[in-house]
Design a protein around this motif. Structure first.
Motif, PDB file in Angstrom:
ATOM      1  N   THR A 115      66.919  65.556  64.212  1.00 16.87           N
ATOM      2  CA  THR A 115      66.512  65.707  65.600  1.00 16.87           C
ATOM      3  C   THR A 115      66.106  64.339  66.146  1.00 16.87           C
ATOM      4  O   THR A 115      65.568  63.493  65.425  1.00 16.87           O
ATOM      5  N   TYR A 116      66.399  64.159  67.432  1.00 16.47           N
ATOM      6  CA  TYR A 116      66.109  62.884  68.083  1.00 16.47           C
ATOM      7  C   TYR A 116      66.177  63.077  69.594  1.00 16.47           C
ATOM      8  O   TYR A 116      67.175  63.579  70.108  1.00 16.47           O
ATOM      9  N   MET A 117      65.120  62.715  70.289  1.00 19.47           N
ATOM     10  CA  MET A 117      65.063  62.768  71.750  1.00 19.47           C
ATOM     11  C   MET A 117      65.466  64.133  72.316  1.00 19.47           C
ATOM     12  O   MET A 117      66.216  64.227  73.290  1.00 19.47           O
ATOM     13  N   GLY A 118      64.972  65.194  71.672  1.00 20.25           N
ATOM     14  CA  GLY A 118      65.252  66.544  72.135  1.00 20.25           C
ATOM     15  C   GLY A 118      66.618  67.090  71.757  1.00 20.25           C
ATOM     16  O   GLY A 118      66.972  68.205  72.136  1.00 20.25           O
ATOM     17  N   ARG A 119      67.406  66.309  71.035  1.00 22.29           N
ATOM     18  CA  ARG A 119      68.734  66.756  70.599  1.00 22.29           C
ATOM     19  C   ARG A 119      68.705  66.987  69.088  1.00 22.29           C
ATOM     20  O   ARG A 119      67.845  66.464  68.389  1.00 22.29           O
ATOM     21  N   GLU A 120      69.656  67.751  68.602  1.00 21.51           N
ATOM     22  CA  GLU A 120      69.753  67.941  67.151  1.00 21.51           C
ATOM     23  C   GLU A 120      71.204  67.965  66.701  1.00 21.51           C
ATOM     24  O   GLU A 120      72.103  68.335  67.452  1.00 21.51           O
ATOM     25  N   ARG A 121      71.398  67.533  65.469  1.00 23.52           N
ATOM     26  CA  ARG A 121      72.710  67.579  64.820  1.00 23.52           C
ATOM     27  C   ARG A 121      72.510  68.370  63.535  1.00 23.52           C
ATOM     28  O   ARG A 121      71.733  67.974  62.662  1.00 23.52           O
ATOM     29  N   LEU A 122      73.200  69.496  63.438  1.00 27.28           N
ATOM     30  CA  LEU A 122      73.083  70.383  62.284  1.00 27.28           C
ATOM     31  C   LEU A 122      74.169  70.105  61.265  1.00 27.28           C
ATOM     32  O   LEU A 122      75.321  69.850  61.625  1.00 27.28           O
ATOM     33  N   MET A 123      73.817  70.196  60.007  1.00 27.75           N
ATOM     34  CA  MET A 123      74.798  70.115  58.935  1.00 27.75           C
ATOM     35  C   MET A 123      75.508  71.465  58.909  1.00 27.75           C
ATOM     36  O   MET A 123      74.862  72.521  58.943  1.00 27.75           O
ATOM     37  N   LEU A 124      76.827  71.446  58.860  1.00 27.49           N
ATOM     38  CA  LEU A 124      77.591  72.686  58.994  1.00 27.49           C
ATOM     39  C   LEU A 124      77.547  73.584  57.767  1.00 27.49           C
ATOM     40  O   LEU A 124      77.603  74.795  57.894  1.00 27.49           O
ATOM     41  N   ALA A 125      77.460  73.009  56.586  1.00 26.78           N
ATOM     42  CA  ALA A 125      77.495  73.809  55.361  1.00 26.78           C
ATOM     43  C   ALA A 125      76.201  73.634  54.576  1.00 26.78           C
ATOM     44  O   ALA A 125      75.613  72.556  54.551  1.00 26.78           O
ATOM     45  N   ALA A 126      75.770  74.707  53.921  1.00 30.73           N
ATOM     46  CA  ALA A 126      74.599  74.628  53.050  1.00 30.73           C
ATOM     47  C   ALA A 126      74.934  73.747  51.847  1.00 30.73           C
ATOM     48  O   ALA A 126      76.086  73.686  51.410  1.00 30.73           O
ATOM     49  N   GLN A 127      73.912  73.043  51.330  1.00 27.31           N
ATOM     50  CA  GLN A 127      74.118  72.063  50.261  1.00 27.31           C
ATOM     51  C   GLN A 127      73.242  72.351  49.051  1.00 27.31           C
ATOM     52  O   GLN A 127      72.217  73.026  49.164  1.00 27.31           O
ATOM     53  N   THR A 128      73.629  71.806  47.915  1.00 29.93           N
ATOM     54  CA  THR A 128      72.829  71.943  46.701  1.00 29.93           C
ATOM     55  C   THR A 128      72.373  70.598  46.143  1.00 29.93           C
ATOM     56  O   THR A 128      71.477  70.543  45.331  1.00 29.93           O
ATOM     57  N   SER A 129      72.970  69.494  46.575  1.00 29.11           N
ATOM     58  CA  SER A 129      72.555  68.161  46.131  1.00 29.11           C
ATOM     59  C   SER A 129      71.711  67.506  47.211  1.00 29.11           C
ATOM     60  O   SER A 129      72.070  67.533  48.380  1.00 29.11           O
ATOM     61  N   GLY A 130      70.604  66.895  46.801  1.00 29.46           N
ATOM     62  CA  GLY A 130      69.753  66.188  47.737  1.00 29.46           C
ATOM     63  C   GLY A 130      70.086  64.715  47.865  1.00 29.46           C
ATOM     64  O   GLY A 130      69.408  63.980  48.563  1.00 29.46           O
ATOM     65  N   ASP A 131      71.153  64.269  47.186  1.00 35.48           N
ATOM     66  CA  ASP A 131      71.558  62.861  47.246  1.00 35.48           C
ATOM     67  C   ASP A 131      72.486  62.692  48.447  1.00 35.48           C
ATOM     68  O   ASP A 131      73.707  62.567  48.319  1.00 35.48           O
ATOM     69  N   CYS A 132      71.902  62.663  49.622  1.00 32.30           N
ATOM     70  CA  CYS A 132      72.638  62.709  50.884  1.00 32.30           C
ATOM     71  C   CYS A 132      73.702  61.617  51.013  1.00 32.30           C
ATOM     72  O   CYS A 132      74.811  61.874  51.469  1.00 32.30           O
ATOM     73  N   ASN A 133      73.366  60.391  50.607  1.00 38.05           N
ATOM     74  CA  ASN A 133      74.317  59.286  50.746  1.00 38.05           C
ATOM     75  C   ASN A 133      75.481  59.361  49.763  1.00 38.05           C
ATOM     76  O   ASN A 133      76.434  58.595  49.892  1.00 38.05           O
ATOM     77  N   ALA A 134      75.436  60.270  48.799  1.00 39.48           N
ATOM     78  CA  ALA A 134      76.570  60.431  47.888  1.00 39.48           C
ATOM     79  C   ALA A 134      77.792  60.955  48.648  1.00 39.48           C
ATOM     80  O   ALA A 134      78.921  60.598  48.321  1.00 39.48           O
TER      81      ALA A 134
END
Length: 151
Positions: A115-134
């Motif tokens: 979220t940023y400045m009243g806007r949001e970007r949602l991740m489309l699929a549920a995930q199981t790894s927390g290593d986002c940059n992978a």
């Protein structure tokens, strides 16, 4: 798509650029600002050094920023929400390099949003790894279109 009568540009169709013009140059020297864009948990779980994370990544202002380029600063009101399968949410704030991390356990699969400045970007699929940059690499991997991007 249009907004205000004009077309909305696809942010993932942008060319690679280091928007901040600032890059990490200290290799693996420990810091919360270290190595933006690089898979955090991959290194933090294998080398025996540094804190262990359950979730970590970097948020950027554009979709194809190179590794080591500083991302979106945490002073701008950016928040990353990680909601576990149990409904509990962990909210993270990126630091000056755009890096965010948490050692809090999140029940998988989880959903994420920025979220940023009243806007949001949602991740489309549920995930199981927390290593986002992978997955959220400069070009994107494993169906991610590129970097974690400000909305």
């Amino acid at each position: 798509m249009t907004s205000g009568g004009g077309p909305i540009a696809d942010p993932f169709a942008a060319a690679p650029v280091c928007t901040s013009n600032t890059t990490w140059t200290l290799g693996t020297r420990g810091s919360a600002s270290m190595q933006p864009g690089v898979a955090c948990i991959n290194c933090h779980s294998s080398g025996g050094e540094g804190p262990r994370f359950a979730t970590a990544g970097t948020v950027y202002p554009t979709a194809h920023e190179p590794d080591q380029c500083d991302g979106a600063s945490g002073t701008t009101g950016v928040a990353i929400g990680i909601t576990g399968a149990d409904g509990k949410t962990v909210t993270l704030t990126p630091n000056a390099a755009g890096n965010f991390s948490s050692s809090a356990t999140v029940t998988t699969p989880y959903q994420a949003k920025v979220t940023y400045m009243g806007r949001e970007r949602l991740m489309l699929a549920a995930q199981t790894s927390g290593d986002c940059n992978a997955c959220h690499t400069q070009s994107g991997a494993n169906a991610a279109p590129g970097r974690i991007l400000l909305p």
